[in-house]
Write an enzyme that holds these catalytic residues in place. Structure first.
Site, PDB file in Angstrom:
ATOM      1  N   ARG A  52       0.834  -1.206   0.000  1.00  0.00           N
ATOM      2  CA  ARG A  52       0.000   0.000   0.000  1.00  0.00           C
ATOM      3  C   ARG A  52       0.871   1.260   0.000  1.00  0.00           C
ATOM      4  O   ARG A  52       0.582   2.223  -0.704  1.00  0.00           O
ATOM      5  CB  ARG A  52      -0.923  -0.015   1.229  1.00  0.00           C
ATOM      6  CG  ARG A  52      -1.710   1.279   1.381  1.00  0.00           C
ATOM      7  CD  ARG A  52      -2.740   1.191   2.485  1.00  0.00           C
ATOM      8  NE  ARG A  52      -3.381   2.466   2.740  1.00  0.00           N
ATOM      9  CZ  ARG A  52      -4.256   2.691   3.707  1.00  0.00           C
ATOM     10  NH1 ARG A  52      -4.614   1.715   4.519  1.00  0.00           N
ATOM     11  NH2 ARG A  52      -4.790   3.887   3.874  1.00  0.00           N
ATOM     12  N   ASN A  72     -10.497  -3.773  -1.082  1.00  0.00           N
ATOM     13  CA  ASN A  72     -10.403  -2.671  -2.033  1.00  0.00           C
ATOM     14  C   ASN A  72      -9.515  -3.004  -3.216  1.00  0.00           C
ATOM     15  O   ASN A  72      -8.634  -3.846  -3.091  1.00  0.00           O
ATOM     16  CB  ASN A  72      -9.808  -1.440  -1.312  1.00  0.00           C
ATOM     17  CG  ASN A  72     -10.898  -0.619  -0.658  1.00  0.00           C
ATOM     18  OD1 ASN A  72     -11.963  -0.440  -1.231  1.00  0.00           O
ATOM     19  ND2 ASN A  72     -10.607  -0.098   0.528  1.00  0.00           N
ATOM     20  N   CYS A  95     -18.913  -1.093   1.137  1.00  0.00           N
ATOM     21  CA  CYS A  95     -18.020  -0.015   1.548  1.00  0.00           C
ATOM     22  C   CYS A  95     -18.713   0.770   2.649  1.00  0.00           C
ATOM     23  O   CYS A  95     -19.940   0.823   2.710  1.00  0.00           O
ATOM     24  CB  CYS A  95     -17.762   0.886   0.352  1.00  0.00           C
ATOM     25  SG  CYS A  95     -16.670   2.261   0.734  1.00  0.00           S
ATOM     26  N   HIS A 117     -16.334   4.567  -4.068  1.00  0.00           N
ATOM     27  CA  HIS A 117     -15.456   5.715  -3.856  1.00  0.00           C
ATOM     28  C   HIS A 117     -15.678   6.794  -4.932  1.00  0.00           C
ATOM     29  O   HIS A 117     -14.790   7.612  -5.204  1.00  0.00           O
ATOM     30  CB  HIS A 117     -13.976   5.295  -3.738  1.00  0.00           C
ATOM     31  CG  HIS A 117     -13.695   4.597  -2.433  1.00  0.00           C
ATOM     32  ND1 HIS A 117     -12.455   4.204  -2.037  1.00  0.00           N
ATOM     33  CD2 HIS A 117     -14.531   4.231  -1.415  1.00  0.00           C
ATOM     34  CE1 HIS A 117     -12.510   3.625  -0.856  1.00  0.00           C
ATOM     35  NE2 HIS A 117     -13.786   3.622  -0.456  1.00  0.00           N
ATOM     36  N   TYR A 126     -14.214  10.908  -1.256  1.00  0.00           N
ATOM     37  CA  TYR A 126     -13.172  10.600  -2.256  1.00  0.00           C
ATOM     38  C   TYR A 126     -13.281  11.479  -3.508  1.00  0.00           C
ATOM     39  O   TYR A 126     -12.320  11.576  -4.270  1.00  0.00           O
ATOM     40  CB  TYR A 126     -13.234   9.124  -2.668  1.00  0.00           C
ATOM     41  CG  TYR A 126     -12.665   8.197  -1.614  1.00  0.00           C
ATOM     42  CD1 TYR A 126     -11.366   7.723  -1.700  1.00  0.00           C
ATOM     43  CD2 TYR A 126     -13.425   7.818  -0.510  1.00  0.00           C
ATOM     44  CE1 TYR A 126     -10.841   6.880  -0.728  1.00  0.00           C
ATOM     45  CE2 TYR A 126     -12.904   6.989   0.470  1.00  0.00           C
ATOM     46  CZ  TYR A 126     -11.620   6.521   0.359  1.00  0.00           C
ATOM     47  OH  TYR A 126     -11.084   5.708   1.330  1.00  0.00           O
TER      48      TYR A 126
HETATM   49  C1  G6P Z   1     -12.414   4.217   4.348  1.00  0.00           C
HETATM   50  C2  G6P Z   1     -12.684   3.596   3.020  1.00  0.00           C
HETATM   51  C3  G6P Z   1     -12.160   2.208   2.973  1.00  0.00           C
HETATM   52  C4  G6P Z   1     -10.703   2.196   3.316  1.00  0.00           C
HETATM   53  C5  G6P Z   1     -10.469   2.883   4.649  1.00  0.00           C
HETATM   54  C6  G6P Z   1      -8.991   3.081   4.871  1.00  0.00           C
HETATM   55  O1  G6P Z   1     -13.128   3.542   5.291  1.00  0.00           O
HETATM   56  O2  G6P Z   1     -14.038   3.595   2.705  1.00  0.00           O
HETATM   57  O3  G6P Z   1     -12.362   1.672   1.700  1.00  0.00           O
HETATM   58  O4  G6P Z   1     -10.251   0.870   3.411  1.00  0.00           O
HETATM   59  O5  G6P Z   1     -11.051   4.132   4.680  1.00  0.00           O
HETATM   60  O6  G6P Z   1      -8.739   3.386   6.188  1.00  0.00           O
HETATM   61  P1  G6P Z   1      -7.242   3.357   6.721  1.00  0.00           P
HETATM   62  O7  G6P Z   1      -7.351   3.590   8.177  1.00  0.00           O
HETATM   63  O8  G6P Z   1      -6.695   2.000   6.358  1.00  0.00           O
HETATM   64  O9  G6P Z   1      -6.529   4.451   5.991  1.00  0.00           O
END
Ligand code: G6P
Length: 436
Positions: free
Chosen positions: A92, A146, A167, A197, A250
């Site tokens: 990531r 995702n 989501c 998103h 987003y």
């Molecule tokens: C939001 C999005 C998710 C994503 C998450 C990331 O909830 O809708 O799709 O996975 O944020 O959160 P993080 O704490 O991993 O940055």
């Protein structure tokens, strides 16, 4: 009732367990199997022990099993939940860092970052689906992995699994709208349409009264709506008024790309990218989870972007189990719901949910200001899926060049080369091609 959780060692699992406990009377789970890869052994054991303590505290007759055997977990499951991350947080971080080098937004789920994540994830999810077809062919697959919309579309295009993409963005938009309008979330009637998103709330009603303009005015006055993981660049009032729909958090990456890029670059320099921050948060979370006296979901989990995830997931499962026809916003095949998109693509849309699954509520034609961006991103998503399945570099290049974050085919090529190189270990579909 058996629930298998793939990626069970995720730090989000306590959120899910809490949801199962809170809705125990509706979903009546007997067995939860948390499955992960052997490299995630320590995490699985820590999270699994906490999950067992949570269930013990609840007094519910639910067993929790931990395993590395995916087939065993899937066999005879009623629901399979997927929340895994191929390549972990290191992958990531590279999804977020590589684009920044080229002055392109670096985000894990959208743009070139989401593209790279899709290339790594789609082959794995298709393998999982083959196992579901073989060992639990009537199971529902609830996919959180995702990029959830793209991954769910790949499942529908290439397998016969009954999959729903989920989501937490729509439920969070609803919660934030309720807070801003100072009403109870249950009294709020909202319609959502778009892509994962990239979803818009197209209608906001309270007791039959249209509240879209009040909502937009309050947001523009600074009663902002955002999520933990997205930079809080304020919305422009005139733009929102002209749009007359509520964009999701987003959408900032598209409508305020310049400001978001500046924010991202500064944050990456000062505090690290989101993945780099999440690594620190996760370390603390797992330390907290280790406490043998902890038997509830700890407050610190709210530092992650996944708020209300379990509520969305467990209430969805509950609607399927109890056939309650409640409304949920989920990722499903279009099949004519948004008339300007092909039938076989996946959209995020309000649906009534019964024991047959989600039934999309007809949207029809979207106005050009919503349709334009949705068409472009859907083209990017379709090309991304084709590239992920075939390992075809031309399709991959077309996907990246079609994405609005990428300024030129030249930059797309540089991005593609670097993404394929860095992710080599996770992209056998591309290296096999190189040998030919
Ligand atoms: C939001 C999005 C998710 C994503 C998450 C990331 O909830 O809708 O799709 O996975 O944020 O959160 P993080 O704490 O991993 O940055």
């Amino acid at each position: 009732m058996k629930i298998a959780v793939i990626g069970g060692g995720s730090s989000y699992t306590p959120e899910l367990i809490e949801g199962i406990i809170l809705r125990a009377t509706q979903i009546k789970a007997d067995e939860i199997v948390l499955v992960d890869i052997e490299a995630g052994k320590e995490k699985l054991e820590i999270v699994g022990s906490l999950a067992k303590r949570m269930i013990k505290k609840s007094g519910l007759p639910i067993t929790i099993e931990l395993t590395f055997d995916r087939v065993k977990a899937i066999t005879n499951a009623d629901f399979v939940l997927t929340q895994f991350r191929v390549g972990g947080l290191d992958a990531r971080a590279s999804d977020e860092r590589i684009p920044l080098k080229y002055d392109v937004i670096g985000q894990e789920t959208v743009g070139p970052g989401g593209f790279a994540k899709a290339l790594r994830t789609i082959p794995v999810i298709l393998d999982i689906c083959k196992e579901i077809e073989q060992y639990s062919n009537d199971a529902w697959l609830i996919n959180f992995t995702n990029p959830a919309g793209i991954v769910t579309e790949a499942i529908h295009k290439y397998t016969s699994v009954k999959a729903i993409g989920l989501c937490n963005v729509p439920i969070n938009m609803k919660q934030m709208t309720a807070t801003i309008l100072e009403v109870d979330r249950d009294n709020l009637n909202m319609s959502f349409a778009g892509l994962n998103h990239l979803v818009y709330a197209t209608k906001v009603f309270v007791n039959g009264e249209d509240k879209m303009s009040t909502l937009i005015e309050r947001i523009a006055e600074g009663r902002n709506m955002n999520m933990r993981n997205i930079h809080d660049v304020p919305w422009d009032k005139e733009f929102l008024q002209a749009l007359n729909a509520l964009p999701c958090p987003y959408h900032r990456y598209y409508y305020m790309m310049d400001e978001m890029l500046i924010e991202e670059k500064e944050a990456a320099e000062l505090r690290g990218t989101r993945a780099e921050q999440v690594k620190i948060i996760e370390k603390g979370l797992f330390e907290t989870y280790k406490n043998p006296n902890l038997d509830v979901k700890p407050k610190e989990l709210e530092e992650r972007g996944g708020s209300l995830y379990s509520e969305a997931a467990i209430s969805l499962i509950s609607s399927i189990v109890t056939n309650d026809h409640a409304i949920h916003t989920v990722n499903v095949p279009n099949n004519g719901t948004i008339t300007d998109l092909p039938d076989n693509v996946v959209i995020e849309v309000s649906c009534t949910v019964n024991s047959e699954g989600p039934q999309p509520i007809q949207v029809g034609k979207l106005p050009p200001e919503l349709n334009g961006l949705i068409q472009q991103i859907k083209a990017f998503e379709q090309l991304t899926i084709e590239a992920a399945v075939t390992g075809n570099k031309q399709k991959a290049l077309l996907a990246l060049t079609t994405n609005p974050f990428v300024p030129s085919s030249k930059v797309a090529k540089l991005l593609l080369d670097e993404i394929l190189e860095v992710n080599q270990a996770y992209l056998p579909q591309f290296s096999m091609k190189a040998l030919v």
